[in-house]
Design a protein around this motif. Structure first.
Motif, PDB file in Angstrom:
ATOM      1  N   VAL A 248       1.164  -1.354   0.290  1.00 57.84           N
ATOM      2  CA  VAL A 248       0.105  -0.313   0.015  1.00 57.84           C
ATOM      3  C   VAL A 248       1.008   1.072   0.386  1.00 57.84           C
ATOM      4  CG1 VAL A 248      -1.941   1.129   1.575  1.00 57.84           C
ATOM      5  CG2 VAL A 248      -1.822  -0.904   1.352  1.00 57.84           C
ATOM      6  N   THR A 355      -4.072  -6.508  -0.111  1.00 55.20           N
ATOM      7  CA  THR A 355      -3.720  -4.932  -0.621  1.00 55.20           C
ATOM      8  C   THR A 355      -5.152  -4.509  -1.021  1.00 55.20           C
ATOM      9  OG1 THR A 355      -1.498  -5.757  -0.315  1.00 55.20           O
ATOM     10  CG2 THR A 355      -1.955  -4.031  -1.902  1.00 55.20           C
ATOM     11  N   LEU A 359      -6.845  -1.038  -0.244  1.00 55.59           N
ATOM     12  CA  LEU A 359      -7.089   0.308  -1.173  1.00 55.59           C
ATOM     13  C   LEU A 359      -8.518   1.064  -1.320  1.00 55.59           C
ATOM     14  CD1 LEU A 359      -4.322  -0.445  -3.449  1.00 55.59           C
ATOM     15  CD2 LEU A 359      -3.640   1.358  -1.865  1.00 55.59           C
TER      16      LEU A 359
END
Length: 394
Positions: A248, A355, A359
């Motif tokens: 990230v 991940t 986000l």
């Protein structure tokens, strides 16, 4: 007759064993410290509660430490607090904690301690035994280390405990194959999710940036929060946490991670083990009393859970109640997180998948945090749990 006495038995985080020359028999149990504290605080209003902490071979009593931390250092003067240090103590003093009890007005409540259900029914067969479990049984079985002999013994203890318990209270809404196949277990199983005092855990109506002060964190930073024993590498999956954070950071450079429950020395050891390169953007805060964690929930933008196995974790409930969305692995209650509404559930425990939902979670947080509203389903209100728990005991 109305229940008057509660014997509440528990064991800590560690895996305990009866050990001798050539054998090592596991005791199926894991900690449910917050559930114990909340149960104690409620049950003492109606019953004489006796809390018994069990630790074999004088091993550290992690439950005693954690309960003290979680309860904010509350005194246990309201309860009878006893310790059992050996198998002999358990046998010779059972039921431990109360002398001259009346079997008619006593209930034994056991937290995740299947062997004690068996002892209860052997030595005090007339006393009702309520077994609390944090997870569906198939996951409890998966969590055991050891050889095939240990796993067989574990299964037999678990299965016999489920058979003998008068009632089974689960904090998880996930069913297991034992319930699906055996109707007599299903009939005495009750779903009772964990509950929170939403008057304490609530969104902050003010400038969130002023809530916490950490050297190296600015008002412009987006903060990720992890609360838990990340050193428990088998179940808590620190690699997924740190590697996803690294990924990230490559896309959002103003992201920082706060870890509560693990100190700096242990934390940096884990970072080195997993070859994490963003250590200056990860802050290990150590153990913090439960009420002192609330400002972190309120300030942070996203709370993370990377566990391989859980029941109905309070971390997620507390975060949602404080208005902070969550990103988790698929191990929690099915309806707690609704994708795109109050967080996201990763479809796998792979870094790439986690991940991606992190986000998405950060984007969702930008919309939700300014609304300053609780994201917690009303089913988790502590008042609902207390009312239903009382019905199950009586």
């Amino acid at each position: 007759m109305k229940t008057e006495n509660i014997l509440l038995y528990t064991l800590g985080h560690k895996d305990y064993y009866f050990e001798g020359k050539g054998y090592k028999i596991p005791i199926p149990c894991w900690g449910m410290e917050k559930s114990i504290v909340y149960n104690l605080d409620y049950l003492k209003k109606y019953f004489k509660v006796n809390l018994i902490l069990f630790g074999l071979n004088k091993l550290p009593l992690y439950s005693a430490q954690d309960i003290n931390i979680i309860s904010g250092g509350k005194s246990f003067n309201s309860y009878t607090l006893s310790y059992i240090f050996s198998f002999k103590d358990l046998i010779t003093n059972f039921p431990f904690g109360i002398k001259n009890i009346s079997e008619k007005d006593t209930v034994i409540m056991v937290h995740n301690f299947f062997l004690l259900v068996i002892f209860s029914k052997l030595f005090t067969p007339k006393i009702k035994v309520i077994l609390f479990i944090e997870n569906e049984v198939s996951r409890l079985l998966w969590r055991l280390d050891g050889n095939i002999f240990s796993k067989i013994i574990y299964f037999l203890i678990t299965f016999l405990g489920l058979i003998l318990a008068d009632k089974i209270i689960k904090v998880s809404d996930r069913t297991c194959w034992l319930e699906d196949k055996l109707n007599f277990i299903k009939k005495k199983s009750y779903y009772l999710p964990n509950g929170l005092d939403i008057k304490i855990f609530k969104p902050y109506d003010g400038n969130r940036n002023s809530l916490i002060n950490i050297n190296g964190v600015t008002d412009k930073d987006s903060l990720l929060l992890y609360v838990g024993r990340i050193t428990d590498t088998k179940y808590k999956n620190p690699r997924l946490l740190f590697k996803s954070f690294e990924a990230v950071r490559k896309k959002k450079s103003n992201i920082k991670l706060i870890v509560i429950g693990t100190g700096k020395e242990e934390g940096y050891r884990l970072l080195k083990k997993h070859n994490v390169k963003n250590s200056e953007n990860i802050f290990f805060m150590g153990i913090i009393k439960n009420e002192s964690i609330i400002p972190y929930y309120q300030r942070c933008d996203l709370t993370l859970l990377t566990s391989r196995s859980e029941g109905n974790p309070y971390v997620i409930l507390e975060s949602l109640a404080c208005g902070t969305p969550c990103v988790t692995t698929d191990v929690i209650n099915k309806h707690t997180i609704q994708n795109g509404v109050n967080g996201y559930v990763s479809k796998s425990q792979e870094v790439e998948d986690f991940t991606n939902v992190m986000l998405k979670g950060l984007e969702l947080s930008l919309k939700l945090k300014p609304q300053n509203k609780s994201l917690l389903d009303p089913i988790y209100n502590i008042k609902n749990r207390e009312k239903n728990l009382l019905k199950l005991i009586q």
